[in-house]
Write a protein that holds these residues in place. Structure first.
Motif, PDB file in Angstrom:
ATOM      1  N   MET A  37     -39.776-106.262 -28.642  1.00 13.44           N
ATOM      2  CA  MET A  37     -38.179-106.270 -29.162  1.00 13.44           C
ATOM      3  C   MET A  37     -37.453-105.462 -30.068  1.00 13.44           C
ATOM      4  SD  MET A  37     -36.346-108.714 -30.005  1.00 13.44           S
ATOM      5  CE  MET A  37     -36.881-110.029 -29.681  1.00 13.44           C
ATOM      6  N   VAL A  38     -38.348-104.177 -30.587  1.00 12.96           N
ATOM      7  CA  VAL A  38     -38.007-102.679 -31.167  1.00 12.96           C
ATOM      8  C   VAL A  38     -37.519-102.462 -30.112  1.00 12.96           C
ATOM      9  CG1 VAL A  38     -39.882-101.646 -30.917  1.00 12.96           C
ATOM     10  CG2 VAL A  38     -38.116-100.682 -32.997  1.00 12.96           C
ATOM     11  N   VAL A  39     -37.752-102.278 -28.429  1.00 12.76           N
ATOM     12  CA  VAL A  39     -36.984-101.801 -27.685  1.00 12.76           C
ATOM     13  C   VAL A  39     -35.261-102.373 -27.520  1.00 12.76           C
ATOM     14  CG1 VAL A  39     -37.172-101.109 -24.948  1.00 12.76           C
ATOM     15  CG2 VAL A  39     -39.719-100.818 -26.693  1.00 12.76           C
TER      16      VAL A  39
ATOM     17  N   LYS B 280     -29.525 -91.748 -23.365  1.00 16.52           N
ATOM     18  CA  LYS B 280     -29.515 -92.521 -24.953  1.00 16.52           C
ATOM     19  C   LYS B 280     -30.910 -93.224 -24.637  1.00 16.52           C
ATOM     20  CE  LYS B 280     -27.490 -92.633 -28.325  1.00 16.52           C
ATOM     21  NZ  LYS B 280     -27.186 -92.692 -29.709  1.00 16.52           N
ATOM     22  N   ILE B 281     -30.603 -94.519 -23.357  1.00 19.32           N
ATOM     23  CA  ILE B 281     -31.442 -94.897 -22.976  1.00 19.32           C
ATOM     24  C   ILE B 281     -32.759 -94.258 -22.820  1.00 19.32           C
ATOM     25  CG2 ILE B 281     -31.786 -97.231 -21.404  1.00 19.32           C
ATOM     26  CD1 ILE B 281     -29.418 -97.632 -21.280  1.00 19.32           C
ATOM     27  N   LYS B 282     -33.348 -93.291 -22.268  1.00 13.40           N
ATOM     28  CA  LYS B 282     -34.591 -92.711 -21.744  1.00 13.40           C
ATOM     29  C   LYS B 282     -35.043 -92.312 -22.832  1.00 13.40           C
ATOM     30  CE  LYS B 282     -36.734 -89.590 -18.751  1.00 13.40           C
ATOM     31  NZ  LYS B 282     -37.837 -90.257 -18.430  1.00 13.40           N
ATOM     32  N   LYS B 283     -34.271 -91.658 -23.830  1.00 13.24           N
ATOM     33  CA  LYS B 283     -35.389 -91.823 -25.475  1.00 13.24           C
ATOM     34  C   LYS B 283     -35.592 -92.751 -25.945  1.00 13.24           C
ATOM     35  CE  LYS B 283     -31.914 -87.192 -26.179  1.00 13.24           C
ATOM     36  NZ  LYS B 283     -30.884 -87.186 -27.277  1.00 13.24           N
ATOM     37  N   ILE B 284     -34.674 -94.230 -25.585  1.00 18.29           N
ATOM     38  CA  ILE B 284     -36.121 -95.200 -26.679  1.00 18.29           C
ATOM     39  C   ILE B 284     -36.995 -95.241 -25.587  1.00 18.29           C
ATOM     40  CG2 ILE B 284     -35.085 -97.954 -26.703  1.00 18.29           C
ATOM     41  CD1 ILE B 284     -32.255 -96.661 -27.218  1.00 18.29           C
ATOM     42  N   ILE B 285     -36.883 -95.757 -24.497  1.00 14.13           N
ATOM     43  CA  ILE B 285     -38.429 -96.175 -23.730  1.00 14.13           C
ATOM     44  C   ILE B 285     -38.726 -95.046 -23.328  1.00 14.13           C
ATOM     45  CG2 ILE B 285     -36.778 -97.485 -22.516  1.00 14.13           C
ATOM     46  CD1 ILE B 285     -36.539 -96.096 -19.536  1.00 14.13           C
ATOM     47  N   GLU B 286     -39.208 -93.908 -23.637  1.00 12.37           N
ATOM     48  CA  GLU B 286     -40.178 -93.332 -23.803  1.00 12.37           C
ATOM     49  C   GLU B 286     -41.355 -93.158 -24.578  1.00 12.37           C
ATOM     50  OE1 GLU B 286     -37.933 -89.284 -24.099  1.00 12.37           O
ATOM     51  OE2 GLU B 286     -38.725 -89.054 -21.826  1.00 12.37           O
TER      52      GLU B 286
ATOM     53  N   GLU C 211     -19.743-102.334  -5.694  1.00 15.96           N
ATOM     54  CA  GLU C 211     -21.260-102.168  -6.766  1.00 15.96           C
ATOM     55  C   GLU C 211     -22.004-100.685  -6.173  1.00 15.96           C
ATOM     56  OE1 GLU C 211     -23.939-104.950  -8.244  1.00 15.96           O
ATOM     57  OE2 GLU C 211     -25.735-103.929  -6.275  1.00 15.96           O
ATOM     58  N   ILE C 212     -21.865-100.037  -7.207  1.00 18.48           N
ATOM     59  CA  ILE C 212     -22.619 -98.424  -7.095  1.00 18.48           C
ATOM     60  C   ILE C 212     -23.663 -98.223  -8.101  1.00 18.48           C
ATOM     61  CG2 ILE C 212     -21.106 -97.209  -7.921  1.00 18.48           C
ATOM     62  CD1 ILE C 212     -21.428 -95.073  -6.138  1.00 18.48           C
ATOM     63  N   SER C 213     -24.410 -97.700  -7.645  1.00 18.97           N
ATOM     64  CA  SER C 213     -25.856 -97.508  -8.864  1.00 18.97           C
ATOM     65  C   SER C 213     -26.037 -96.043  -9.084  1.00 18.97           C
ATOM     66  CB  SER C 213     -26.851 -98.457  -9.133  1.00 18.97           C
ATOM     67  OG  SER C 213     -27.308 -98.485  -8.255  1.00 18.97           O
ATOM     68  N   PHE C 214     -26.966 -95.550 -10.032  1.00 18.88           N
ATOM     69  CA  PHE C 214     -26.825 -94.280  -9.817  1.00 18.88           C
ATOM     70  C   PHE C 214     -28.147 -93.723 -10.590  1.00 18.88           C
ATOM     71  CE2 PHE C 214     -22.990 -94.357 -12.594  1.00 18.88           C
ATOM     72  CZ  PHE C 214     -23.094 -93.325 -13.085  1.00 18.88           C
ATOM     73  N   THR C 215     -28.990 -92.817 -10.817  1.00 19.46           N
ATOM     74  CA  THR C 215     -29.392 -92.468 -12.224  1.00 19.46           C
ATOM     75  C   THR C 215     -28.863 -90.355 -12.062  1.00 19.46           C
ATOM     76  OG1 THR C 215     -31.790 -92.930 -13.383  1.00 19.46           O
ATOM     77  CG2 THR C 215     -31.836 -92.136 -11.080  1.00 19.46           C
ATOM     78  N   LYS C 216     -29.890 -90.352 -13.648  1.00 20.32           N
ATOM     79  CA  LYS C 216     -29.496 -89.170 -13.268  1.00 20.32           C
ATOM     80  C   LYS C 216     -30.750 -88.670 -13.384  1.00 20.32           C
ATOM     81  CE  LYS C 216     -29.065 -86.654 -16.809  1.00 20.32           C
ATOM     82  NZ  LYS C 216     -28.172 -85.727 -17.891  1.00 20.32           N
ATOM     83  N   THR C 217     -30.107 -87.383 -12.207  1.00 24.75           N
ATOM     84  CA  THR C 217     -30.975 -86.089 -11.638  1.00 24.75           C
ATOM     85  C   THR C 217     -32.304 -85.527 -12.807  1.00 24.75           C
ATOM     86  OG1 THR C 217     -29.092 -85.162 -10.352  1.00 24.75           O
ATOM     87  CG2 THR C 217     -31.694 -83.650 -10.358  1.00 24.75           C
ATOM     88  N   GLY C 218     -33.654 -86.365 -12.129  1.00 23.21           N
ATOM     89  CA  GLY C 218     -34.798 -86.381 -12.481  1.00 23.21           C
ATOM     90  C   GLY C 218     -35.924 -87.537 -13.326  1.00 23.21           C
ATOM     91  N   TYR C 219     -34.480 -87.938 -12.886  1.00 23.16           N
ATOM     92  CA  TYR C 219     -35.199 -89.430 -14.249  1.00 23.16           C
ATOM     93  C   TYR C 219     -36.082 -90.561 -12.446  1.00 23.16           C
ATOM     94  CZ  TYR C 219     -32.292 -88.959 -18.390  1.00 23.16           C
ATOM     95  OH  TYR C 219     -32.433 -88.656 -19.144  1.00 23.16           O
ATOM     96  N   GLU C 220     -36.839 -91.313 -12.699  1.00 16.65           N
ATOM     97  CA  GLU C 220     -37.018 -92.027 -11.860  1.00 16.65           C
ATOM     98  C   GLU C 220     -36.188 -93.463 -11.221  1.00 16.65           C
ATOM     99  OE1 GLU C 220     -39.618 -92.112  -9.718  1.00 16.65           O
ATOM    100  OE2 GLU C 220     -40.419 -90.292 -10.934  1.00 16.65           O
ATOM    101  N   PRO C 221     -35.791 -93.466 -10.649  1.00 17.00           N
ATOM    102  CA  PRO C 221     -34.553 -94.925 -10.054  1.00 17.00           C
ATOM    103  C   PRO C 221     -35.104 -96.140 -10.834  1.00 17.00           C
ATOM    104  CG  PRO C 221     -34.657 -93.227  -8.456  1.00 17.00           C
ATOM    105  CD  PRO C 221     -35.655 -92.662  -9.264  1.00 17.00           C
ATOM    106  N   ASN C 222     -36.468 -96.421 -10.544  1.00  8.21           N
ATOM    107  CA  ASN C 222     -37.041 -97.635 -10.250  1.00  8.21           C
ATOM    108  C   ASN C 222     -37.215 -97.507 -12.353  1.00  8.21           C
ATOM    109  OD1 ASN C 222     -39.221 -95.655 -10.541  1.00  8.21           O
ATOM    110  ND2 ASN C 222     -40.440 -96.918  -9.472  1.00  8.21           N
ATOM    111  N   LEU C 223     -37.285 -96.667 -12.515  1.00 17.23           N
ATOM    112  CA  LEU C 223     -37.893 -97.323 -14.363  1.00 17.23           C
ATOM    113  C   LEU C 223     -35.814 -96.784 -15.288  1.00 17.23           C
ATOM    114  CD1 LEU C 223     -40.622 -94.641 -14.948  1.00 17.23           C
ATOM    115  CD2 LEU C 223     -40.397 -97.447 -14.426  1.00 17.23           C
TER     116      LEU C 223
END
Length: 176
Positions: free
Chosen positions: A102-104, A170-176, A46-58
């Protein structure tokens, strides 16, 4: 000489691709786990990552690669019938901290279907404190393929990492 199994080859190539992207600054690897279950003769990476500049815990993406005893024995026995099991399972998931609305959930599902296709099984699980009064929750979204991945499809895994990165955007845009 030892011939690596499909699981090992897929794991090494995928891990290399993800770490190359980490070194280039496109993503940040958050965690990595490599399990061997001696009781069941299974392996899981298992490997996990996020985009540079994103908060990993979010917001983060996780790739799981698994092979069980039936997959290993299929390669070692090399019978025609066993060849269909000579691969591994690959699952993609996302960990998201977002508003409890629910919309999220619906937008995340729709966005992932656009990227991964309607043939994929997308399951969302929400974790929340029922006694808490926080307006946000943590959810886990899994994208399943319901089939094995074979060594011949190893190049597709690099494309899968591209899809994971697009999904994070895409998810980042939805949750902002």
């Amino acid at each position: 000489m030892f011939d690596p199994t499909a699981y090992e080859n897929i794991k090494v190539v995928t891990e290399g691709d993800i770490y190359d992207r980490d070194l280039s600054g496109e993503i940040i690897v958050i965690d990595r786990n490599d399990w061997i279950n001696a009781a069941k003769l299974s392996r899981k990476y298992e490997i996990s990552f996020t985009k540079t500049g994103y908060e990993p815990n979010l917001l983060s993406a996780i790739m799981n690669i698994e092979a069980g005893l039936e997959n290993l024995s299929a390669e070692l026995l090399e019978s025609v019938k066993a060849k269909q099991l000579a691969g591994c399972k690959v699952n993609i998931s996302f960990s998201i901290h977002h508003k409890n609305e629910m919309v999220v959930f619906k937008e995340v599902h729709k966005g992932l279907e656009e990227i991964w296709g309607r043939d994929r099984v997308i399951v969302q699980t929400a974790l929340l404190d029922p006694l808490g009064d926080k307006p946000t929750i943590k959810s886990h979204v899994q994208v399943s393929f319901n089939r094995l991945v074979y060594e011949e499809q190893i190049d597709d895994l690099s494309e899968m990492v591209d899809y994971m990165i697009s999904s994070l955007e895409k998810i980042k845009k939805i949750i902002e």
